[in-house]
Design a protein around this motif. Structure first.
Motif, PDB file in Angstrom:
ATOM      1  N   SER A   1       0.824  -1.203   0.000  1.00  0.00           N
ATOM      2  CA  SER A   1       0.000   0.000   0.000  1.00  0.00           C
ATOM      3  C   SER A   1       0.861   1.256   0.000  1.00  0.00           C
TER       4      SER A   1
ATOM      5  N   SER B   1       1.205   4.213  -2.906  1.00  0.00           N
ATOM      6  CA  SER B   1       1.029   5.646  -2.656  1.00  0.00           C
ATOM      7  C   SER B   1       2.168   6.448  -3.281  1.00  0.00           C
TER       8      SER B   1
ATOM      9  N   THR C   1      -2.634   2.731   6.349  1.00  0.00           N
ATOM     10  CA  THR C   1      -2.401   3.286   5.019  1.00  0.00           C
ATOM     11  C   THR C   1      -1.927   4.732   5.088  1.00  0.00           C
TER      12      THR C   1
ATOM     13  N   GLY D   1      -3.172   6.973   3.122  1.00  0.00           N
ATOM     14  CA  GLY D   1      -4.386   7.761   2.982  1.00  0.00           C
ATOM     15  C   GLY D   1      -5.022   8.134   4.298  1.00  0.00           C
ATOM     16  N   THR D   2      -4.913   7.269   5.292  1.00  0.00           N
ATOM     17  CA  THR D   2      -5.461   7.550   6.616  1.00  0.00           C
ATOM     18  C   THR D   2      -4.517   8.412   7.436  1.00  0.00           C
TER      19      THR D   2
ATOM     20  N   ASP E   1      -5.305  12.314  -3.630  1.00  0.00           N
ATOM     21  CA  ASP E   1      -6.158  11.571  -2.713  1.00  0.00           C
ATOM     22  C   ASP E   1      -5.531  10.194  -2.568  1.00  0.00           C
TER      23      ASP E   1
ATOM     24  N   ALA F   1      -6.153   7.889  -0.600  1.00  0.00           N
ATOM     25  CA  ALA F   1      -7.123   6.825  -0.303  1.00  0.00           C
ATOM     26  C   ALA F   1      -7.674   6.211  -1.586  1.00  0.00           C
ATOM     27  N   THR F   2      -7.871   7.038  -2.607  1.00  0.00           N
ATOM     28  CA  THR F   2      -8.442   6.547  -3.870  1.00  0.00           C
ATOM     29  C   THR F   2      -7.393   6.373  -4.966  1.00  0.00           C
ATOM     30  N   GLY F   3      -6.219   6.958  -4.769  1.00  0.00           N
ATOM     31  CA  GLY F   3      -5.181   6.868  -5.793  1.00  0.00           C
ATOM     32  C   GLY F   3      -5.380   7.836  -6.941  1.00  0.00           C
ATOM     33  N   ILE F   4      -6.177   8.870  -6.735  1.00  0.00           N
ATOM     34  CA  ILE F   4      -6.438   9.870  -7.768  1.00  0.00           C
ATOM     35  C   ILE F   4      -5.614  11.123  -7.480  1.00  0.00           C
TER      36      ILE F   4
ATOM     37  N   VAL G   1      -9.530  17.323  -7.078  1.00  0.00           N
ATOM     38  CA  VAL G   1      -9.773  15.934  -6.676  1.00  0.00           C
ATOM     39  C   VAL G   1      -9.915  15.777  -5.168  1.00  0.00           C
TER      40      VAL G   1
ATOM     41  N   GLY H   1      -8.170  15.849  -1.143  1.00  0.00           N
ATOM     42  CA  GLY H   1      -7.033  15.130  -0.581  1.00  0.00           C
ATOM     43  C   GLY H   1      -5.929  16.055  -0.106  1.00  0.00           C
TER      44      GLY H   1
END
Length: 249
Positions: free
Chosen positions: A57, A61, A105, A107-108, A177, A179-182, A212, A214
């Motif tokens: 993960s 990222s 992760t 993202g968190t 972002d 968390a979403t990979g965008i 987007v 994030g």
């Protein structure tokens, strides 16, 4: 891993020994480790599976960010940037204090100011650290992504390599972002200056704000060129170019 010596360098496998070439030279290693199926299913390797999931993960990222910045990295990135960025992302993931083990992760964790501080100042080209190239203060407007450099005198404020006659300086506002990979990148205007004693006030403003959501990353890049007969040529495939994250929010 063992390093191969001698005139003849081997590639491929001989028995359980694999011979291969890396950027560190010709190496050899013996096949080993635990069977893959056992790692996937044996309860004794549950910690290994958790660590593997989190590492994957974190690596992803880093890839999301590198992919977003690829046009900039093509002229200012070193050959170990993937490993260095994955290391930072792993440190950020470790700051996830709410997810279960194996599920932490980037993202968190990235909402943590300490995590954001780990990304701030990251240099994508270890051969050209921004702080060792640019000796003039700059400011970042978090609302517009604009980077301001006042009174820049290239011959005094830039550490330029031999043969360079011009520099280009540009910024970018990157929103990721994790968390979403965008991710989305908005580039600034580009300032091209001769390396001389003239003073310039630079305002590098992105074309717009990314949308987007994030994490916001603000980038600054310096590239070197040599002018010959009215044409500017890049120096050494970007070996001297600097690219860094100068602010995170």
């Amino acid at each position: 891993m063992a390093q191969q010596k001698g005139i003849i360098k081997l590639r491929g496998k001989i028995g359980d020994i694999s011979f291969y070439k890396t950027q560190d030279g010709h190496l050899a290693r013996e096949k080993g480790g635990v069977d893959g199926d056992r790692i996937k299913n044996d309860p004794a390797f549950v910690r290994t599976r958790e660590n593997g999931a989190e590492f994957g993960s974190s690596a992803n990222s880093g890839k999301v960010l590198r992919d977003a910045l690829r046009p900039m990295l093509m002229s200012a990135g070193d050959n170990r940037v993937t490993a260095r960025l994955t290391k930072i992302m792993t440190q950020i993931k470790n700051l996830d204090s709410v997810s279960v083990r194996g599920g932490r992760t980037v993202g968190t964790a990235i909402v943590n100011p300490t995590a954001q501080a780990l990304l701030k100042g990251f240099n994508f080209n270890i051969r050209a650290i921004l702080g060792a190239v640019l000796f003039k203060p700059y400011s970042v407007d978090l609302g517009t992504g604009a980077i301001t450099i006042k009174g820049l005198v290239p011959i005094n404020d830039i550490a330029f390599p031999s043969g360079a006659t011009h520099i280009t300086i540009k910024g970018a506002w990157v929103q990721v972002d994790f968390a979403t990979g965008i991710a989305e990148v908005q580039m600034s205007n580009v300032s091209n200056l001769p390396i001389d004693a003239a003073s310039s006030n630079l305002l590098l403003t992105p074309a717009g704000a990314p949308s987007v959501g994030g994490t916001n990353l603000y980038m600054l890049q310096i590239e070197f060129f040599q002018e010959l007969n009215g044409v500017q040529y890049a120096l050494k495939n970007g070996a001297y170019n600097a690219l860094a994250i100068v602010e995170v929010s």
